[in-house]
Structure formats: structure tokens, C-alpha cells
Scaffold this motif. Structure first.
Motif, PDB file in Angstrom:
ATOM      1  N   ALA A 164      53.881  72.022  69.143  1.00  0.00           N
ATOM      2  CA  ALA A 164      54.262  72.262  70.544  1.00  0.00           C
ATOM      3  C   ALA A 164      53.825  71.124  71.465  1.00  0.00           C
ATOM      4  O   ALA A 164      54.388  70.956  72.552  1.00  0.00           O
ATOM      5  CB  ALA A 164      53.655  73.580  71.023  1.00  0.00           C
ATOM      6  N   TYR A 176      55.404  81.297  64.240  1.00  0.00           N
ATOM      7  CA  TYR A 176      54.357  81.184  65.260  1.00  0.00           C
ATOM      8  C   TYR A 176      54.813  80.397  66.491  1.00  0.00           C
ATOM      9  O   TYR A 176      54.096  80.345  67.486  1.00  0.00           O
ATOM     10  CB  TYR A 176      53.117  80.497  64.674  1.00  0.00           C
ATOM     11  N   LEU A 177      55.983  79.785  66.442  1.00  0.00           N
ATOM     12  CA  LEU A 177      56.476  79.017  67.585  1.00  0.00           C
ATOM     13  C   LEU A 177      57.024  79.935  68.662  1.00  0.00           C
ATOM     14  O   LEU A 177      57.481  81.047  68.369  1.00  0.00           O
ATOM     15  CB  LEU A 177      57.577  78.050  67.129  1.00  0.00           C
ATOM     16  N   ASP A 178      57.006  79.493  69.924  1.00  0.00           N
ATOM     17  CA  ASP A 178      57.608  80.322  70.972  1.00  0.00           C
ATOM     18  C   ASP A 178      59.124  80.178  70.921  1.00  0.00           C
ATOM     19  O   ASP A 178      59.667  79.304  70.241  1.00  0.00           O
ATOM     20  CB  ASP A 178      57.051  79.988  72.356  1.00  0.00           C
ATOM     21  N   ALA A 231      49.403  78.870  62.280  1.00  0.00           N
ATOM     22  CA  ALA A 231      49.291  79.007  63.738  1.00  0.00           C
ATOM     23  C   ALA A 231      48.797  77.712  64.372  1.00  0.00           C
ATOM     24  O   ALA A 231      49.258  77.317  65.453  1.00  0.00           O
ATOM     25  CB  ALA A 231      48.354  80.157  64.089  1.00  0.00           C
ATOM     26  N   ASP A 232      47.871  77.022  63.691  1.00  0.00           N
ATOM     27  CA  ASP A 232      47.365  75.750  64.213  1.00  0.00           C
ATOM     28  C   ASP A 232      48.438  74.668  64.132  1.00  0.00           C
ATOM     29  O   ASP A 232      48.538  73.811  65.021  1.00  0.00           O
ATOM     30  CB  ASP A 232      46.129  75.315  63.414  1.00  0.00           C
ATOM     31  N   GLU A 286      50.840  75.208  66.962  1.00  0.00           N
ATOM     32  CA  GLU A 286      50.228  74.750  68.214  1.00  0.00           C
ATOM     33  C   GLU A 286      50.298  73.230  68.326  1.00  0.00           C
ATOM     34  O   GLU A 286      50.551  72.682  69.406  1.00  0.00           O
ATOM     35  CB  GLU A 286      48.777  75.219  68.248  1.00  0.00           C
ATOM     36  N   HIS A 287      50.092  72.543  67.209  1.00  0.00           N
ATOM     37  CA  HIS A 287      50.174  71.080  67.193  1.00  0.00           C
ATOM     38  C   HIS A 287      51.612  70.602  67.452  1.00  0.00           C
ATOM     39  O   HIS A 287      51.828  69.657  68.225  1.00  0.00           O
ATOM     40  CB  HIS A 287      49.683  70.558  65.841  1.00  0.00           C
TER      41      HIS A 287
END
Length: 436
Positions: A16, A40-42, A9-10, A13-14
Motif C-alpha cells: 500500500a 488483506y488489501l483495501d 498482512a505485513d 501494508e508494504h
């Protein structure tokens, strides 16, 4: 710490935060973690990464994805790209993907995964645990083991803790009580969420109408869907069409398109307010003081309607209220509306009294009839707003529409127009032969 060593997940986030070129390179460097990070990506980033990968990397990625995640991915892709991706799947994964895509879009089966641990009643605990060691790595969850007969009918589910506490030579049949909770493939996601909530389960088996076990659904998958649904309902309640992407990802023109429709409809509705004012222009000309309280009157009705609509729509979403409860709601809201209107009416009368007696504003010799007009109007307009806001969701549900479309602006606009008619009609009763 290297990026590969961080939680997926981290890492997502990175990624993105990177520009497209850096993101594509960083994603390729992940190797064994690609599939997990990808989940976990959108949706918009998933689409961009898929377009950047070659067939070899794509084949590896989608074959290793959980079937439920892959189905969700296909839902947001154009048909041509879906066909290309399905052709990259292995025969077994292709069968799973086509089977899941065949279910209705809002059915729980679209979220299920065939990756779970099952056993037969005549197996021993030792055999099941050995089976888990060999094949449990791909399972969505190991919290439950599902017991099926020779025809794959679900006959029980066992918590993993029961197996760990039992003796190795214990037969599974001796641990069974045949009391289990399952959901059918054709049930919709919202009903499935309520079942999860009722029985406080982290995963539930999915069965056909013949009780054949075809997959499991985990609570986190349902929670994601419910979050999307609630987001769209909140948008609708604010008078906006549901956004397909997040606010930050939605292009400006798309945002305008989503907002313009309701805004135009509400504007046309508010034009009726001007028509209502024009109808009473004679009364306003004779008693200009009445116009001073128009904003106060219509905003009070709109606010009470918006409050009622919010309460009823949420109660419907939580299944606290059904269509048959409309009369119960009406009785409750009649008394609530009268009490709320009386409170505002008394405050309105006292306000005029104080302003008149202290000389802040002179309402003229007929200030008492004016005050009575305002206070009485507040009682009836707040009552009307409360009833309108509470009953419109029932009407929409009865006609098969989403109650969330009874948005606060819609209710407020309706009460604005009708509130003016109520206000000037009551004023005519109190001021006839005086100012009118």
C-alpha cells in the motif's frame, strides 16, 4: 527478511505504500502468496491490482480466493468487470460464486464459504481425521467438523478437540449430542453477529429453511462487516453521509458531496433560529440583557439532546432497547432531564448572583427576575432537549429509518429553535410589567 517471508498482512501494508508500478511488480513476484496477500488489501487497491493483471494471473487469483472474500470483492466491482471475472472461474467455482451472489446483499449467506469439513454419523474418528488430512487444506477453519445425514441435513457439529481425544475406531454417532447452533441463509448480518456474540463462537454453520448445510461463516468476516456498519453510523451521527472509502482515500469533491447535504439541511434549520429571534425582537429591544444568555440557553438544550440521542442510539444498536420500551425511556428521561436542568439552572442563577454582587456586570434593578428567567428556562430547555434526543430515534425506527440519522447536529438544531421560544416565553412571565 525477504518480503515474501513476511506475514501476508505485513506484505499488504508494504504494498500500500508503493506507487502503482512498483506495487504491481511486487504483487506479481509474490507467486504462491498472491491470493492470501490480496485478501488483506483495501478495496481500492484490489480494484487497481485486478485491472493490472492479465487473464492468466486473474484466473489463478480468483479461483484460489475464498468464496466469501470473492463475493465481497464482486460487490464493489462494476457489472461488466464481474461478468469478466466470473467467466474466468472454473465450473465448480463459478457455481459457488453465482450461488452466493444470488443472496440478498445484507444476508449472512453473502459472507459464507462452502469450504468446510463435514462427516457422516457412521464414519469413524480415524476416517474423519484421514479425510481432514486430504481435504482440510482448503477449509476456512478446522475448529469444527459438521455432521450431516445422507440428504446433507445438518444434525450436529463437533469440536476438533473431541475427535482428537477420542479413540480412532469410535463412531461419530457416539460423540453426537445433537445440540448445535446454526444460522439461516436469510438472516441479516447484524442478527448473525448477535448470535455469534451470544454463543461465543468463532464459526457457525449456515443452513437453508430445510436445514440443509450450505456453508459456514467465520466471526472475522462478520466483524469486518460490523466495523463498516459502525463506521457509517458514526458518520451519520456526525451529520455526514457514510463514506464508501476510508477518509484518506476519499477524493475531496466526494468528501464535500457527502458533507454538503446535511450541512445545507442543518443550515436551513438554523435559519429558523433567526426567525425565532426576529419574532421576539421587541422583547430583546426592551430587555437587551436577555440576549446575553441566548448562546448559553440554546447550547445547553442542544448538548442535553445530543447526549440523550447518543445513549439511546447505542442502546438500540446493542439491542438493549426495543420500540416497546419508549415509555420506559420517556419516564427515565423526564426525571433525568429535570435533575440535569435543575443542576444547570442553579449554576446559572448563582453565576448571575455572583456577577451582580461583585460588580463584574450589572444586570439592573430587576436582576432577580432575570436570574429566575434564565434558571427556569434552563430547567425546561434541558428537559425538552433530553426528551427530544431520546424519542427521535424511536420515531425514526418506527418509520423504518436508521436511528443513526438522529445525528447530534440534527437534534441540536431542533432544540435551538424550540429553545428560543421556551426561553422568551418564560422570560415574558417573569419580566412582564418590569422590563417587558
Amino acid at each position: 527478511m525477504q518480503i515474501q517471508d513476511r506475514h501476508p498482512a505485513d506484505i499488504a501494508e508494504h504494498l500500500a505504500l508503493l506507487n502503482r508500478k512498483e506495487r504491481d511488480m511486487a504483487f506479481l513476484m509474490l507467486k504462491d502468496k498472491r491470493t492470501e496477500v490480496f485478501s488483506y488489501l483495501d478495496d481500492s487497491l484490489k480494484h487497481e491490482i485486478v485491472k493490472s493483471l492479465g487473464d492468466k494471473e486473474l484466473e489463478e487469483l480468483i479461483n484460489n480466493m475464498n468464496p466469501d472474500d470473492r463475493t465481497a470483492l464482486f460487490e464493489n466491482f462494476p457489472d461488466e468487470l464481474i461478468r469478466h471475472l466470473i467467466n474466468l472461474l472454473s465450473d465448480s467455482e463459478k457455481d459457488i460464486a453465482l450461488n452466493l451472489i444470488g443472496y440478498k446483499k445484507d444476508s449472512i449467506a453473502r459472507l459464507m464459504t462452502p469450504n468446510y469439513v463435514q462427516t457422516k454419523p457412521n464414519w469413524t474418528v480415524a476416517k474423519v481425521l484421514d479425510h481432514i488430512k486430504k481435504f482440510g487444506r482448503k477449509a476456512e477453519t478446522l475448529n469444527f467438523v459438521y455432521v450431516v445425514d445422507e440428504d446433507n441435513h445438518l444434525i450436529d457439529d463437533l469440536r476438533i478437540g473431541q475427535l482428537l481425544m477420542a479413540e480412532p475406531d469410535t463412531q461419530i454417532s457416539t460423540l453426537m449430542d445433537k445440540r448445535f447452533i446454526a444460522i439461516h441463509t436469510n438472516i441479516n448480518i447484524e442478527d448473525a453477529f448477535n448470535i455469534f456474540d451470544k454463543y461465543d463462537r468463532s464459526a457457525l454453520p449456515v443452513i437453508t429453511s430445510n436445514d440443509i448445510l450450505v456453508g459456514i461463516v467465520t466471526f472475522d468476516d462478520i466483524l469486518d462487516k460490523m466495523k463498516d456498519r459502525d463506521t457509517k453510523d458514526i458518520h451519520k451521527f456526525g451529520g455526514v453521509e457514510g463514506l464508501d472509502l476510508s477518509y484518506t482515500k476519499t477524493p475531496m469533491l466526494e468528501m464535500v458531496k457527502k458533507r454538503a447535504g446535511w450541512l445545507v439541511i442543518l443550515f436551513l434549520g438554523e435559519m429558523l433560529t433567526a426567525s425565532a429571534m426576529a419574532h421576539f425582537d421587541g422583547e430583546i429591544e426592551k430587555a437587551v440583557v436577555l440576549a446575553l444568555f441566548v448562546p448559553l440557553i440554546i447550547s445547553s438544550g442542544g448538548n442535553s439532546g445530543s447526549q440523550a440521542a447518543s445513549l439511546i442510539i447505542r442502546a438500540m444498536a446493542l439491542r438493549e432497547l426495543q420500540l416497546k420500551d419508549w415509555w420506559y425511556v420517556m419516564k427515565k428521561e423526564i426525571f433525568s432531564g429535570l435533575l440535569l436542568g435543575t443542576i444547570l439552572g442553579v449554576i446559572g442563577f448563582i453565576r448571575i448572583l455572583i456577577w451582580q454582587k461583585t460588580g463584574i456586570y450589572d444586570y439592573g434593578r430587576y436582576w432577580i427576575p432575570v436570574a429566575l428567567s434564565v434558571s427556569t428556562s434552563l430547567v425546561f430547555i434541558v428537559l425538552w432537549g433530553t426528551l427530544s434526543g431520546s424519542l427521535i430515534p424511536f420515531v425514526l425506527r418506527k418509520t423504518g429509518l436508521d436511528p443513526a440519522t438522529a445525528s447530534a447536529p440534527f437534534v441540536a438544531t431542533l432544540v435551538d429553535v424550540t429553545g428560543l421560544v421556551i426561553y422568551f416565553s418564560i422570560a415574558a412571565m417573569f419580566l412582564s410589567g418590569k422590563l417587558l
